[in-house]
Design a protein around this motif. Sequence first.
Motif, PDB file in Angstrom:
ATOM      1  N   HIS A 133       0.848  -1.205   0.000  1.00 24.81           N
ATOM      2  CA  HIS A 133       0.000   0.000   0.000  1.00 24.81           C
ATOM      3  C   HIS A 133       0.883   1.254   0.000  1.00 24.81           C
ATOM      4  O   HIS A 133       0.521   2.269   0.567  1.00 24.81           O
ATOM      5  CB  HIS A 133      -0.928  -0.047   1.222  1.00 24.81           C
ATOM      6  CG  HIS A 133      -2.038   0.971   1.220  1.00 24.81           C
ATOM      7  ND1 HIS A 133      -2.691   1.388   0.084  1.00 24.81           N
ATOM      8  CD2 HIS A 133      -2.626   1.655   2.240  1.00 24.81           C
ATOM      9  CE1 HIS A 133      -3.612   2.272   0.417  1.00 24.81           C
ATOM     10  NE2 HIS A 133      -3.588   2.465   1.704  1.00 24.81           N
ATOM     11  N   SER A 134       2.050   1.121  -0.634  1.00 25.72           N
ATOM     12  CA  SER A 134       3.068   2.185  -0.772  1.00 25.72           C
ATOM     13  C   SER A 134       3.929   2.300   0.494  1.00 25.72           C
ATOM     14  O   SER A 134       3.600   1.712   1.534  1.00 25.72           O
ATOM     15  CB  SER A 134       2.457   3.560  -1.098  1.00 25.72           C
ATOM     16  OG  SER A 134       1.992   4.207   0.080  1.00 25.72           O
ATOM     17  N   TYR A 135       5.007   3.055   0.367  1.00 22.30           N
ATOM     18  CA  TYR A 135       5.859   3.273   1.539  1.00 22.30           C
ATOM     19  C   TYR A 135       5.357   4.464   2.358  1.00 22.30           C
ATOM     20  O   TYR A 135       5.214   4.397   3.578  1.00 22.30           O
ATOM     21  CB  TYR A 135       7.322   3.517   1.116  1.00 22.30           C
ATOM     22  CG  TYR A 135       8.235   3.557   2.310  1.00 22.30           C
ATOM     23  CD1 TYR A 135       8.790   2.380   2.821  1.00 22.30           C
ATOM     24  CD2 TYR A 135       8.488   4.759   2.981  1.00 22.30           C
ATOM     25  CE1 TYR A 135       9.581   2.390   3.961  1.00 22.30           C
ATOM     26  CE2 TYR A 135       9.270   4.784   4.124  1.00 22.30           C
ATOM     27  CZ  TYR A 135       9.812   3.599   4.610  1.00 22.30           C
ATOM     28  OH  TYR A 135      10.581   3.618   5.744  1.00 22.30           O
ATOM     29  N   SER A 136       5.056   5.539   1.668  1.00 24.19           N
ATOM     30  CA  SER A 136       4.789   6.810   2.384  1.00 24.19           C
ATOM     31  C   SER A 136       3.302   7.110   2.585  1.00 24.19           C
ATOM     32  O   SER A 136       2.960   8.051   3.298  1.00 24.19           O
ATOM     33  CB  SER A 136       5.395   7.971   1.595  1.00 24.19           C
ATOM     34  OG  SER A 136       4.672   8.135   0.381  1.00 24.19           O
ATOM     35  N   SER A 149       4.749  10.509 -11.479  1.00 23.14           N
ATOM     36  CA  SER A 149       4.592   9.054 -11.613  1.00 23.14           C
ATOM     37  C   SER A 149       5.877   8.299 -11.245  1.00 23.14           C
ATOM     38  O   SER A 149       5.813   7.210 -10.680  1.00 23.14           O
ATOM     39  CB  SER A 149       4.131   8.686 -13.015  1.00 23.14           C
ATOM     40  OG  SER A 149       5.068   9.135 -13.948  1.00 23.14           O
ATOM     41  N   GLU A 150       7.029   8.895 -11.567  1.00 23.01           N
ATOM     42  CA  GLU A 150       8.294   8.228 -11.207  1.00 23.01           C
ATOM     43  C   GLU A 150       8.401   8.052  -9.698  1.00 23.01           C
ATOM     44  O   GLU A 150       8.818   7.015  -9.191  1.00 23.01           O
ATOM     45  CB  GLU A 150       9.493   9.063 -11.670  1.00 23.01           C
ATOM     46  CG  GLU A 150       9.932   8.725 -13.065  1.00 23.01           C
ATOM     47  CD  GLU A 150      11.096   9.598 -13.492  1.00 23.01           C
ATOM     48  OE1 GLU A 150      12.000   9.852 -12.665  1.00 23.01           O
ATOM     49  OE2 GLU A 150      11.072  10.032 -14.661  1.00 23.01           O
ATOM     50  N   ASN A 151       8.020   9.090  -9.002  1.00 24.50           N
ATOM     51  CA  ASN A 151       8.056   9.046  -7.541  1.00 24.50           C
ATOM     52  C   ASN A 151       7.058   8.021  -6.976  1.00 24.50           C
ATOM     53  O   ASN A 151       7.343   7.330  -5.998  1.00 24.50           O
ATOM     54  CB  ASN A 151       7.756  10.447  -6.981  1.00 24.50           C
ATOM     55  CG  ASN A 151       7.940  10.478  -5.480  1.00 24.50           C
ATOM     56  OD1 ASN A 151       8.907   9.937  -4.965  1.00 24.50           O
ATOM     57  ND2 ASN A 151       6.983  11.067  -4.778  1.00 24.50           N
ATOM     58  N   VAL A 152       5.908   7.910  -7.639  1.00 24.83           N
ATOM     59  CA  VAL A 152       4.896   6.940  -7.204  1.00 24.83           C
ATOM     60  C   VAL A 152       5.461   5.523  -7.323  1.00 24.83           C
ATOM     61  O   VAL A 152       5.411   4.729  -6.367  1.00 24.83           O
ATOM     62  CB  VAL A 152       3.591   7.085  -8.036  1.00 24.83           C
ATOM     63  CG1 VAL A 152       2.633   5.938  -7.748  1.00 24.83           C
ATOM     64  CG2 VAL A 152       2.917   8.424  -7.745  1.00 24.83           C
ATOM     65  N   VAL A 153       6.047   5.207  -8.488  1.00 24.06           N
ATOM     66  CA  VAL A 153       6.614   3.860  -8.685  1.00 24.06           C
ATOM     67  C   VAL A 153       7.747   3.626  -7.679  1.00 24.06           C
ATOM     68  O   VAL A 153       7.835   2.557  -7.064  1.00 24.06           O
ATOM     69  CB  VAL A 153       7.120   3.688 -10.139  1.00 24.06           C
ATOM     70  CG1 VAL A 153       7.859   2.357 -10.303  1.00 24.06           C
ATOM     71  CG2 VAL A 153       5.954   3.768 -11.124  1.00 24.06           C
ATOM     72  N   ARG A 154       8.574   4.643  -7.485  1.00 22.06           N
ATOM     73  CA  ARG A 154       9.697   4.521  -6.534  1.00 22.06           C
ATOM     74  C   ARG A 154       9.186   4.246  -5.109  1.00 22.06           C
ATOM     75  O   ARG A 154       9.758   3.448  -4.371  1.00 22.06           O
ATOM     76  CB  ARG A 154      10.519   5.818  -6.545  1.00 22.06           C
ATOM     77  CG  ARG A 154      11.960   5.616  -6.115  1.00 22.06           C
ATOM     78  CD  ARG A 154      12.775   6.909  -6.181  1.00 22.06           C
ATOM     79  NE  ARG A 154      12.800   7.500  -7.505  1.00 22.06           N
ATOM     80  CZ  ARG A 154      12.419   8.742  -7.794  1.00 22.06           C
ATOM     81  NH1 ARG A 154      11.978   9.557  -6.839  1.00 22.06           N
ATOM     82  NH2 ARG A 154      12.484   9.205  -9.029  1.00 22.06           N
ATOM     83  N   ASP A 155       8.087   4.890  -4.760  1.00 22.66           N
ATOM     84  CA  ASP A 155       7.531   4.728  -3.417  1.00 22.66           C
ATOM     85  C   ASP A 155       7.014   3.294  -3.206  1.00 22.66           C
ATOM     86  O   ASP A 155       7.228   2.690  -2.153  1.00 22.66           O
ATOM     87  CB  ASP A 155       6.398   5.748  -3.221  1.00 22.66           C
ATOM     88  CG  ASP A 155       6.083   5.984  -1.754  1.00 22.66           C
ATOM     89  OD1 ASP A 155       6.994   6.372  -0.999  1.00 22.66           O
ATOM     90  OD2 ASP A 155       4.932   5.741  -1.355  1.00 22.66           O
ATOM     91  N   PHE A 156       6.346   2.754  -4.201  1.00 21.27           N
ATOM     92  CA  PHE A 156       5.878   1.359  -4.103  1.00 21.27           C
ATOM     93  C   PHE A 156       7.069   0.395  -4.105  1.00 21.27           C
ATOM     94  O   PHE A 156       7.070  -0.598  -3.372  1.00 21.27           O
ATOM     95  CB  PHE A 156       4.888   1.035  -5.231  1.00 21.27           C
ATOM     96  CG  PHE A 156       3.473   1.457  -4.908  1.00 21.27           C
ATOM     97  CD1 PHE A 156       2.571   0.568  -4.340  1.00 21.27           C
ATOM     98  CD2 PHE A 156       3.046   2.754  -5.151  1.00 21.27           C
ATOM     99  CE1 PHE A 156       1.278   0.947  -4.020  1.00 21.27           C
ATOM    100  CE2 PHE A 156       1.754   3.154  -4.836  1.00 21.27           C
ATOM    101  CZ  PHE A 156       0.865   2.253  -4.263  1.00 21.27           C
ATOM    102  N   ASP A 157       8.076   0.699  -4.946  1.00 21.32           N
ATOM    103  CA  ASP A 157       9.277  -0.161  -4.976  1.00 21.32           C
ATOM    104  C   ASP A 157       9.980  -0.147  -3.614  1.00 21.32           C
ATOM    105  O   ASP A 157      10.499  -1.165  -3.169  1.00 21.32           O
ATOM    106  CB  ASP A 157      10.263   0.334  -6.048  1.00 21.32           C
ATOM    107  CG  ASP A 157       9.815  -0.056  -7.457  1.00 21.32           C
ATOM    108  OD1 ASP A 157       8.905  -0.906  -7.579  1.00 21.32           O
ATOM    109  OD2 ASP A 157      10.376   0.504  -8.425  1.00 21.32           O
ATOM    110  N   ARG A 158       9.999   1.012  -2.979  1.00 23.46           N
ATOM    111  CA  ARG A 158      10.656   1.121  -1.671  1.00 23.46           C
ATOM    112  C   ARG A 158       9.979   0.199  -0.643  1.00 23.46           C
ATOM    113  O   ARG A 158      10.644  -0.516   0.106  1.00 23.46           O
ATOM    114  CB  ARG A 158      10.611   2.577  -1.190  1.00 23.46           C
ATOM    115  CG  ARG A 158      11.428   2.810   0.054  1.00 23.46           C
ATOM    116  CD  ARG A 158      11.359   4.270   0.479  1.00 23.46           C
ATOM    117  NE  ARG A 158      12.046   4.463   1.748  1.00 23.46           N
ATOM    118  CZ  ARG A 158      11.946   5.556   2.500  1.00 23.46           C
ATOM    119  NH1 ARG A 158      11.202   6.564   2.089  1.00 23.46           N
ATOM    120  NH2 ARG A 158      12.591   5.646   3.642  1.00 23.46           N
ATOM    121  N   ALA A 159       8.646   0.204  -0.653  1.00 25.51           N
ATOM    122  CA  ALA A 159       7.909  -0.687   0.262  1.00 25.51           C
ATOM    123  C   ALA A 159       8.179  -2.146  -0.103  1.00 25.51           C
ATOM    124  O   ALA A 159       8.414  -2.987   0.769  1.00 25.51           O
ATOM    125  CB  ALA A 159       6.412  -0.377   0.195  1.00 25.51           C
TER     126      ALA A 159
END
Length: 293
Positions: A133-136, A149-159
């Motif tokens: 459900h994302s990192y942040s 969108s890049e930040n969105v994908v990065r946030d899910f990848d981080r989680a």
Amino acid sequence: MKKTFAEKSNLLVFLGTAALITTAVFFLKSCNKKSEKEQVQHSKENNSEKTTPKAAKVISAKPDVPDDPNKRYIYLTFDDGPNKGTENLLKIINKYQIPVTSFIVGKHVYDSKTQAKNLKELENNELVELANHSYSHALNHYFEFYKNSENVVRDFDRAKDSLKFKNRFARTPGRNIWRTANINNTDIKSSKFASDELQRAGYVLVGWDLEWKPTNTMKLKGSYKDMTKRIDSIFFNDLEKTSRHLVFLTHDQYLQDDDSVRELDLLISDLQNSNRFEFRKISDYPKINDILK
Ligand SMILES: [Zn+2]
């Protein structure tokens, strides 16, 4: 996906007294309050439900779990864990031995030792499926979040990297968005591009058909009887994304007080005792494991 007459007749019997309920659409709302403008966009976009992306080739990654045509399937999903209320949720899961899917917020795991422990308890419970459900959680600034969108994908990848989820299922914070092999739906248009990018990055986005919302003091709003009626109404009016399969959402943090815990307990008990319903994890949702090529 309209039901045949025979199926509808079955439904009439199946739903019993609920057949008179024709009230519609209590569902498809984001985790948080939306502005009026958002609501308008949402209602417009609802027309695009149950569509298949053009030119997409679908490959079945796993056969569907066989369905019993007389059953209705409910996917209980709980968002924003680990959180206050997670321990109460676990008690209900264990009491009724029901499968659920828990959409985890990465940063919540690191917010306190108790929540880190709660994640372990969820992880070690075979009835619980964990998903992203994302990192942040967009830091609760959804419009800003989905612009990048890049930040969105990065946030899910981080989680994903930090919690090592075993599947590709994800739920977008503050948005009811679906991107599966055969469902493509976005509640708020400004989140569309970022959602497409998440799907391109390999995520399967799972929204919901019905949410049990909170009061302004973060308790479950209304009674379990209201929720049972809403569930019957959605099935009867064929408002679920996939016929006979309903994704139900609520949040761990609404389960902090005794009244809310009791209401959820009664809902589960009611549904389980009716014999009309079966609970499943998201990984058993029809075609959810199919992939686009
Ligand atoms: Zn959330």
